[in-house]
Design a protein around this motif. Sequence first.
Motif, PDB file in Angstrom:
ATOM      1  N   ALA A   1       0.863  -1.188   0.000  1.00  0.00           N
ATOM      2  CA  ALA A   1       0.000   0.000   0.000  1.00  0.00           C
ATOM      3  C   ALA A   1       0.900   1.239   0.000  1.00  0.00           C
ATOM      4  O   ALA A   1       1.518   1.578   1.007  1.00  0.00           O
ATOM      5  CB  ALA A   1      -0.919   0.001   1.221  1.00  0.00           C
TER       6      ALA A   1
ATOM      7  N   LYS B   1       0.306   4.285   0.041  1.00  0.00           N
ATOM      8  CA  LYS B   1      -0.063   5.392   0.930  1.00  0.00           C
ATOM      9  C   LYS B   1       0.775   5.385   2.197  1.00  0.00           C
ATOM     10  O   LYS B   1       0.994   6.402   2.823  1.00  0.00           O
ATOM     11  CB  LYS B   1      -1.548   5.328   1.304  1.00  0.00           C
ATOM     12  CG  LYS B   1      -1.878   4.196   2.251  1.00  0.00           C
ATOM     13  CD  LYS B   1      -3.359   4.084   2.498  1.00  0.00           C
ATOM     14  CE  LYS B   1      -4.036   3.545   1.260  1.00  0.00           C
ATOM     15  NZ  LYS B   1      -5.496   3.628   1.318  1.00  0.00           N
ATOM     16  N   CYS B   2       1.244   4.204   2.596  1.00  0.00           N
ATOM     17  CA  CYS B   2       2.005   4.051   3.833  1.00  0.00           C
ATOM     18  C   CYS B   2       3.493   4.279   3.619  1.00  0.00           C
ATOM     19  O   CYS B   2       4.166   4.912   4.433  1.00  0.00           O
ATOM     20  CB  CYS B   2       1.769   2.642   4.378  1.00  0.00           C
ATOM     21  SG  CYS B   2       2.814   2.203   5.766  1.00  0.00           S
TER      22      CYS B   2
ATOM     23  N   ARG C   1     -15.311  -1.232  -3.896  1.00  0.00           N
ATOM     24  CA  ARG C   1     -14.987  -1.333  -2.472  1.00  0.00           C
ATOM     25  C   ARG C   1     -16.255  -1.600  -1.666  1.00  0.00           C
ATOM     26  O   ARG C   1     -17.265  -0.901  -1.826  1.00  0.00           O
ATOM     27  CB  ARG C   1     -14.314  -0.051  -1.968  1.00  0.00           C
ATOM     28  CG  ARG C   1     -14.001  -0.153  -0.479  1.00  0.00           C
ATOM     29  CD  ARG C   1     -12.984   0.831  -0.017  1.00  0.00           C
ATOM     30  NE  ARG C   1     -12.793   0.725   1.429  1.00  0.00           N
ATOM     31  CZ  ARG C   1     -11.926   1.424   2.110  1.00  0.00           C
ATOM     32  NH1 ARG C   1     -11.146   2.293   1.495  1.00  0.00           N
ATOM     33  NH2 ARG C   1     -11.806   1.281   3.415  1.00  0.00           N
TER      34      ARG C   1
ATOM     35  N   HIS D   1     -11.380  -2.925   3.310  1.00  0.00           N
ATOM     36  CA  HIS D   1     -10.283  -2.565   4.221  1.00  0.00           C
ATOM     37  C   HIS D   1     -10.942  -2.156   5.520  1.00  0.00           C
ATOM     38  O   HIS D   1     -11.564  -1.105   5.600  1.00  0.00           O
ATOM     39  CB  HIS D   1      -9.442  -1.414   3.654  1.00  0.00           C
ATOM     40  CG  HIS D   1      -8.461  -0.872   4.650  1.00  0.00           C
ATOM     41  ND1 HIS D   1      -7.300  -1.534   4.983  1.00  0.00           N
ATOM     42  CD2 HIS D   1      -8.495   0.246   5.429  1.00  0.00           C
ATOM     43  CE1 HIS D   1      -6.662  -0.838   5.913  1.00  0.00           C
ATOM     44  NE2 HIS D   1      -7.364   0.248   6.191  1.00  0.00           N
TER      45      HIS D   1
ATOM     46  N   GLY E   1      -7.573  -5.921   1.966  1.00  0.00           N
ATOM     47  CA  GLY E   1      -6.989  -4.653   2.390  1.00  0.00           C
ATOM     48  C   GLY E   1      -5.776  -4.831   3.285  1.00  0.00           C
ATOM     49  O   GLY E   1      -5.129  -5.886   3.314  1.00  0.00           O
ATOM     50  N   GLY E   2      -5.480  -3.783   4.047  1.00  0.00           N
ATOM     51  CA  GLY E   2      -4.300  -3.809   4.925  1.00  0.00           C
ATOM     52  C   GLY E   2      -4.715  -3.907   6.380  1.00  0.00           C
ATOM     53  O   GLY E   2      -5.798  -4.399   6.699  1.00  0.00           O
ATOM     54  N   GLY E   3      -3.828  -3.427   7.249  1.00  0.00           N
ATOM     55  CA  GLY E   3      -4.180  -3.298   8.669  1.00  0.00           C
ATOM     56  C   GLY E   3      -3.951  -4.527   9.525  1.00  0.00           C
ATOM     57  O   GLY E   3      -4.240  -4.488  10.712  1.00  0.00           O
TER      58      GLY E   3
ATOM     59  N   GLU F   1      -3.210  -6.059   1.301  1.00  0.00           N
ATOM     60  CA  GLU F   1      -2.604  -4.777   0.930  1.00  0.00           C
ATOM     61  C   GLU F   1      -1.849  -4.183   2.108  1.00  0.00           C
ATOM     62  O   GLU F   1      -2.227  -3.123   2.623  1.00  0.00           O
ATOM     63  CB  GLU F   1      -3.691  -3.794   0.485  1.00  0.00           C
ATOM     64  CG  GLU F   1      -4.567  -4.300  -0.643  1.00  0.00           C
ATOM     65  CD  GLU F   1      -5.710  -3.333  -0.977  1.00  0.00           C
ATOM     66  OE1 GLU F   1      -5.802  -2.248  -0.368  1.00  0.00           O
ATOM     67  OE2 GLU F   1      -6.518  -3.684  -1.851  1.00  0.00           O
ATOM     68  N   PRO F   2      -0.813  -4.851   2.610  1.00  0.00           N
ATOM     69  CA  PRO F   2      -0.146  -4.299   3.787  1.00  0.00           C
ATOM     70  C   PRO F   2       0.613  -3.010   3.480  1.00  0.00           C
ATOM     71  O   PRO F   2       1.276  -2.907   2.446  1.00  0.00           O
ATOM     72  CB  PRO F   2       0.842  -5.403   4.179  1.00  0.00           C
ATOM     73  CG  PRO F   2       1.119  -6.118   2.909  1.00  0.00           C
ATOM     74  CD  PRO F   2      -0.182  -6.087   2.141  1.00  0.00           C
ATOM     75  N   GLY F   3       0.440  -2.046   4.359  1.00  0.00           N
ATOM     76  CA  GLY F   3       1.337  -0.907   4.374  1.00  0.00           C
ATOM     77  C   GLY F   3       2.273  -1.164   5.542  1.00  0.00           C
ATOM     78  O   GLY F   3       3.377  -1.695   5.391  1.00  0.00           O
ATOM     79  N   GLU F   4       1.734  -0.879   6.716  1.00  0.00           N
ATOM     80  CA  GLU F   4       2.508  -0.980   7.963  1.00  0.00           C
ATOM     81  C   GLU F   4       3.218  -2.336   8.112  1.00  0.00           C
ATOM     82  O   GLU F   4       4.409  -2.372   8.464  1.00  0.00           O
ATOM     83  CB  GLU F   4       1.529  -0.759   9.122  1.00  0.00           C
ATOM     84  CG  GLU F   4       2.151  -0.318  10.403  1.00  0.00           C
ATOM     85  CD  GLU F   4       2.935   0.983  10.321  1.00  0.00           C
ATOM     86  OE1 GLU F   4       2.335   2.031  10.023  1.00  0.00           O
ATOM     87  OE2 GLU F   4       4.149   0.935  10.571  1.00  0.00           O
TER      88      GLU F   4
ATOM     89  N   TYR G   1       3.843   5.911   7.053  1.00  0.00           N
ATOM     90  CA  TYR G   1       3.044   7.134   7.172  1.00  0.00           C
ATOM     91  C   TYR G   1       3.870   8.307   7.708  1.00  0.00           C
ATOM     92  O   TYR G   1       3.324   9.200   8.339  1.00  0.00           O
ATOM     93  CB  TYR G   1       1.806   6.884   8.057  1.00  0.00           C
ATOM     94  CG  TYR G   1       0.908   5.799   7.492  1.00  0.00           C
ATOM     95  CD1 TYR G   1       0.046   6.070   6.441  1.00  0.00           C
ATOM     96  CD2 TYR G   1       0.949   4.500   7.993  1.00  0.00           C
ATOM     97  CE1 TYR G   1      -0.764   5.077   5.900  1.00  0.00           C
ATOM     98  CE2 TYR G   1       0.137   3.497   7.459  1.00  0.00           C
ATOM     99  CZ  TYR G   1      -0.709   3.799   6.405  1.00  0.00           C
ATOM    100  OH  TYR G   1      -1.510   2.818   5.877  1.00  0.00           O
TER     101      TYR G   1
END
Length: 369
Positions: free
Chosen positions: A39, A41-42, A123, A166, A201-203, A234-237, A328
């Motif tokens: 992701a 965005k992260c 979505r 997500h 999604g992520g999180g 969709e991992p960011g973190e 982030y």
Amino acid sequence: MRGQDLSTPYYLIDEARLASNMEKIARLRELSGAKVLLALKCFAAWSVFDKMAPFMDGTTSSSLHEVRLGQEKFGGETHAYCVAWADDEVSAAARRADKIIFNSIAQFERFKRKTRKASVGLRLNPRISASDFELADPAQPFSRLGEWDPKKVEAVVDRLSGFTLHYNCDNAEFDLFDEQLFLVEKRFGALFSKVEWVSLGGGVLFTGEGYPLEKFARRLKAFSEKHDVCVYLEPGEAAITDAATLEVTVLDLLNNGKDLAIVDASVEAHMLDLLIYGTSARMSPDQGPHHYRICGRSCLAGDVFGEFDFPAPLKVGDRLSILDAAGYSMVKKNWFNGMKMPAIAIRAKDGTIRVVREFTYREYVKSLS
Ligand SMILES: Cc1ncc(COP(=O)(O)O)c(C=O)c1O
């Protein structure tokens, strides 16, 4: 180059730590069959994308710029999602993306003719909360993030090839993930079997110490088999957790009832999420008899990284390392107060450090007009 030879502030990306997250991602893909997208965005520091791309399937985005960055610099599959596409963006996104995901049925209907060969998704919002912060909770009242009503979605599902959800946020508990996925299936399961792919999604913090990766993989595989869909995450973190620090120098010390140290960076400008969510930074070391409040140098009264313990009294010129500064942070840095922008440096596995980006007065000036 060694860290002490670089002038602060700088974000320091650690390739060895990044690699440890990548190994877990690779293992999860192998065990579960799920596809894993970064992701952007992260984390969008593209100088290390070559160290990530071999372990992941591609990227997901929140805007046309991120779609382009993912396609040009990361490769693999490019997923194009945006909370609301503008009229002049959809064709450009669809030209670069493998999948284009709409946030609402209205946007899908309006733009479906512009999606070309891209696979089209919608979505969904399962209205499940896994966040301690309302600000980051897609299930908050009146949330605009995705369609809620399975009946409305039923009417268009034969023209969709997949869904994106997500709803997790910093979820480190497998049991909670498992329970909530059952609720998601209860709400939307009948729709899942009518499409080819579902992104969860992520999180989910599945790269964390002690996370039961095998159980998680089994659950994803079972979900994929039950609904006959390709599953995406969709991992960011989770992809970059603990993979960077913010390296700073103590500029001043004072005592106003507490020992205060002011460093050459700012929470508001360089680690904004700490301020947004009212959380403390983490510091290394954080042990010893000398307690300090570590403060940023912007004009904002509450520009405080947190309070930490040190083995010896701090002195002007001491270097400090603020942990977990990858996610982030770099993507949100800003020029508030015209402060010196941290450079971006990378520590290779052999310990050598190279600076990949420095920011000058010219960039500050160019960011305004
Ligand atoms: C649609 C979507 N996918 C993925 C992510 C990444 O989440 P995280 O960084 O918590 O893994 C987010 C975060 O907001 C998101 O909105």
